[in-house]
Write a protein that holds these residues in place. Sequence first.
Motif, PDB file in Angstrom:
ATOM      1  N   LEU A 190       9.534   5.470  44.200  1.00  0.00           N
ATOM      2  CA  LEU A 190       8.440   5.153  44.736  1.00  0.00           C
ATOM      3  C   LEU A 190       7.241   4.836  43.838  1.00  0.00           C
ATOM      4  O   LEU A 190       6.432   4.252  43.768  1.00  0.00           O
ATOM      5  N   ALA A 191       7.291   5.877  42.652  1.00  0.00           N
ATOM      6  CA  ALA A 191       6.191   5.828  41.484  1.00  0.00           C
ATOM      7  C   ALA A 191       6.653   6.445  40.288  1.00  0.00           C
ATOM      8  O   ALA A 191       7.699   7.505  40.448  1.00  0.00           O
ATOM      9  N   ILE A 192       6.108   6.198  39.098  1.00  0.00           N
ATOM     10  CA  ILE A 192       6.227   7.228  38.015  1.00  0.00           C
ATOM     11  C   ILE A 192       4.678   7.254  37.745  1.00  0.00           C
ATOM     12  O   ILE A 192       4.118   6.561  37.748  1.00  0.00           O
ATOM     13  N   ARG A 193       4.421   8.781  37.473  1.00  0.00           N
ATOM     14  CA  ARG A 193       3.151   9.281  37.321  1.00  0.00           C
ATOM     15  C   ARG A 193       2.966  10.004  36.095  1.00  0.00           C
ATOM     16  O   ARG A 193       4.196  10.518  35.526  1.00  0.00           O
ATOM     17  N   GLY A 194       1.912   9.810  35.288  1.00  0.00           N
ATOM     18  CA  GLY A 194       1.663  10.389  33.936  1.00  0.00           C
ATOM     19  C   GLY A 194       0.455  11.353  33.798  1.00  0.00           C
ATOM     20  O   GLY A 194       0.010  11.707  34.904  1.00  0.00           O
ATOM     21  N   CYS A 195       0.023  11.379  32.656  1.00  0.00           N
ATOM     22  CA  CYS A 195      -1.127  12.402  32.207  1.00  0.00           C
ATOM     23  C   CYS A 195      -2.444  11.909  33.166  1.00  0.00           C
ATOM     24  O   CYS A 195      -2.669  10.865  33.321  1.00  0.00           O
ATOM     25  N   GLY A 196      -2.935  12.794  33.858  1.00  0.00           N
ATOM     26  CA  GLY A 196      -4.071  12.718  34.731  1.00  0.00           C
ATOM     27  C   GLY A 196      -3.950  12.561  36.032  1.00  0.00           C
ATOM     28  O   GLY A 196      -4.863  12.068  36.729  1.00  0.00           O
ATOM     29  N   ASP A 197      -2.548  12.314  36.530  1.00  0.00           N
ATOM     30  CA  ASP A 197      -2.445  12.193  38.091  1.00  0.00           C
ATOM     31  C   ASP A 197      -2.418  13.453  38.642  1.00  0.00           C
ATOM     32  O   ASP A 197      -2.162  14.525  38.371  1.00  0.00           O
ATOM     33  N   VAL A 198      -2.447  13.126  40.148  1.00  0.00           N
ATOM     34  CA  VAL A 198      -2.364  14.287  41.082  1.00  0.00           C
ATOM     35  C   VAL A 198      -1.071  14.176  41.942  1.00  0.00           C
ATOM     36  O   VAL A 198      -0.940  13.084  42.197  1.00  0.00           O
ATOM     37  N   LEU A 199      -0.433  15.343  42.166  1.00  0.00           N
ATOM     38  CA  LEU A 199       0.851  15.146  43.031  1.00  0.00           C
ATOM     39  C   LEU A 199       0.515  16.078  44.018  1.00  0.00           C
ATOM     40  O   LEU A 199       0.222  17.285  44.069  1.00  0.00           O
ATOM     41  N   GLY A 200       1.161  15.649  45.252  1.00  0.00           N
ATOM     42  CA  GLY A 200       1.375  16.493  46.466  1.00  0.00           C
ATOM     43  C   GLY A 200      -0.131  16.509  47.377  1.00  0.00           C
ATOM     44  O   GLY A 200      -0.121  17.541  48.094  1.00  0.00           O
ATOM     45  N   GLU A 201      -1.004  15.642  46.875  1.00  0.00           N
ATOM     46  CA  GLU A 201      -2.187  15.972  47.782  1.00  0.00           C
ATOM     47  C   GLU A 201      -2.301  15.246  49.248  1.00  0.00           C
ATOM     48  O   GLU A 201      -2.867  16.111  50.107  1.00  0.00           O
ATOM     49  N   LEU A 202      -1.550  14.380  49.534  1.00  0.00           N
ATOM     50  CA  LEU A 202      -1.292  13.824  50.920  1.00  0.00           C
ATOM     51  C   LEU A 202      -1.107  15.279  51.801  1.00  0.00           C
ATOM     52  O   LEU A 202      -1.352  15.484  52.771  1.00  0.00           O
ATOM     53  N   ALA A 203       0.359  15.976  51.416  1.00  0.00           N
ATOM     54  CA  ALA A 203       0.660  16.992  52.431  1.00  0.00           C
ATOM     55  C   ALA A 203      -0.183  18.165  52.369  1.00  0.00           C
ATOM     56  O   ALA A 203      -0.315  18.721  53.509  1.00  0.00           O
ATOM     57  N   VAL A 204      -0.946  18.476  51.356  1.00  0.00           N
ATOM     58  CA  VAL A 204      -2.218  19.472  51.552  1.00  0.00           C
ATOM     59  C   VAL A 204      -3.229  18.857  52.222  1.00  0.00           C
ATOM     60  O   VAL A 204      -3.723  19.638  53.276  1.00  0.00           O
ATOM     61  N   LEU A 205      -3.387  17.589  52.364  1.00  0.00           N
ATOM     62  CA  LEU A 205      -4.636  16.860  53.142  1.00  0.00           C
ATOM     63  C   LEU A 205      -4.257  17.052  54.850  1.00  0.00           C
ATOM     64  O   LEU A 205      -5.281  17.237  55.449  1.00  0.00           O
ATOM     65  N   ASP A 206      -3.038  16.874  55.132  1.00  0.00           N
ATOM     66  CA  ASP A 206      -2.643  16.663  56.540  1.00  0.00           C
ATOM     67  C   ASP A 206      -1.940  17.796  56.767  1.00  0.00           C
ATOM     68  O   ASP A 206      -1.472  17.809  58.017  1.00  0.00           O
ATOM     69  N   GLY A 207      -1.557  18.548  55.855  1.00  0.00           N
ATOM     70  CA  GLY A 207      -0.979  19.888  56.633  1.00  0.00           C
ATOM     71  C   GLY A 207       0.480  19.793  57.020  1.00  0.00           C
ATOM     72  O   GLY A 207       0.980  20.529  57.296  1.00  0.00           O
ATOM     73  N   ARG A 208       1.120  18.614  56.400  1.00  0.00           N
ATOM     74  CA  ARG A 208       2.433  18.353  56.873  1.00  0.00           C
ATOM     75  C   ARG A 208       3.442  18.692  55.693  1.00  0.00           C
ATOM     76  O   ARG A 208       2.957  18.895  54.613  1.00  0.00           O
ATOM     77  N   ALA A 209       4.511  18.552  55.971  1.00  0.00           N
ATOM     78  CA  ALA A 209       5.694  18.601  54.805  1.00  0.00           C
ATOM     79  C   ALA A 209       5.479  17.744  53.645  1.00  0.00           C
ATOM     80  O   ALA A 209       5.080  16.608  53.903  1.00  0.00           O
ATOM     81  N   ARG A 210       6.142  17.980  52.731  1.00  0.00           N
ATOM     82  CA  ARG A 210       6.336  17.125  51.628  1.00  0.00           C
ATOM     83  C   ARG A 210       6.929  15.699  51.877  1.00  0.00           C
ATOM     84  O   ARG A 210       8.086  15.891  52.633  1.00  0.00           O
ATOM     85  N   SER A 211       6.449  14.464  51.831  1.00  0.00           N
ATOM     86  CA  SER A 211       7.188  13.232  51.878  1.00  0.00           C
ATOM     87  C   SER A 211       7.880  12.706  50.915  1.00  0.00           C
ATOM     88  O   SER A 211       8.694  11.651  51.280  1.00  0.00           O
TER      89      SER A 211
END
Length: 233
Positions: free
Chosen positions: A68-89
């Motif tokens: 889905l993506a490649i992320r590097g320095c300065g990015d945030v990971l896992g924020e969607l699941a924390v925001l909606d309280g659901r499991a990791r997607s």
Amino acid sequence: MNAATPGSFLTHIGADDWKYLVESGVARSCEPNEMLFRHGDPAGHVLLVVDGWVKITINAPSGYEAVLAIRGCGDVLGELAVLDGRARSANVRTLCETRVVLLAADRFLHALEARPRIAIALLSHLAGRLRRSDNRRVEQAAHSATERLAAFLLRLADQQGAVVAEGVEISVRLSQQEIAGAIGASREAVARGLRILREREVVITRRRRLVITAPHVLESMAADVQFDTEEPC
């Protein structure tokens, strides 16, 4: 700190707010190929990437891994699941030695409340990802695998390229299967595309090492493929 990846969360919130988030969490070092999140895991924290690269993937029932993506320095990971309280997607795995900061969910949510500008920047960041995701669906429907491969290699060179004697070397090591998952093609299609590019002396490939020797040719091949150079692949 290393330079932020263009289009990352850090570029949206700025150095001061990024420092505030980093100092609210716990630093840890990760080995290459280390799993950071698994699809379906509960969401108890977010990760801030301080150095290194990770890939975000999801597996189809057939076993096909879509990158889905490649992320590097300065990015945030896992924020969607924390925001909606659901499991990791999705799954998140390191591509190399990587340093991250683990920020507990309650601290992350408190930071959004305490500094509304971070919350607004996060909304803008997520909206941009959604728009670019829509654009990629158009890419996959409208262009051949070789055209998408050319566009993807240009993205990687722009975001992660290092100048070497032969041209521009892509610093992140990706297998043909990983590239296929990133552009929505089969591994065989990627192998054919890379063979064409090697024969035209556009790229050099050696065991996950890829050097672009003629970027102008890739630009010509990908001229009609619309992609956002600010999006980390």
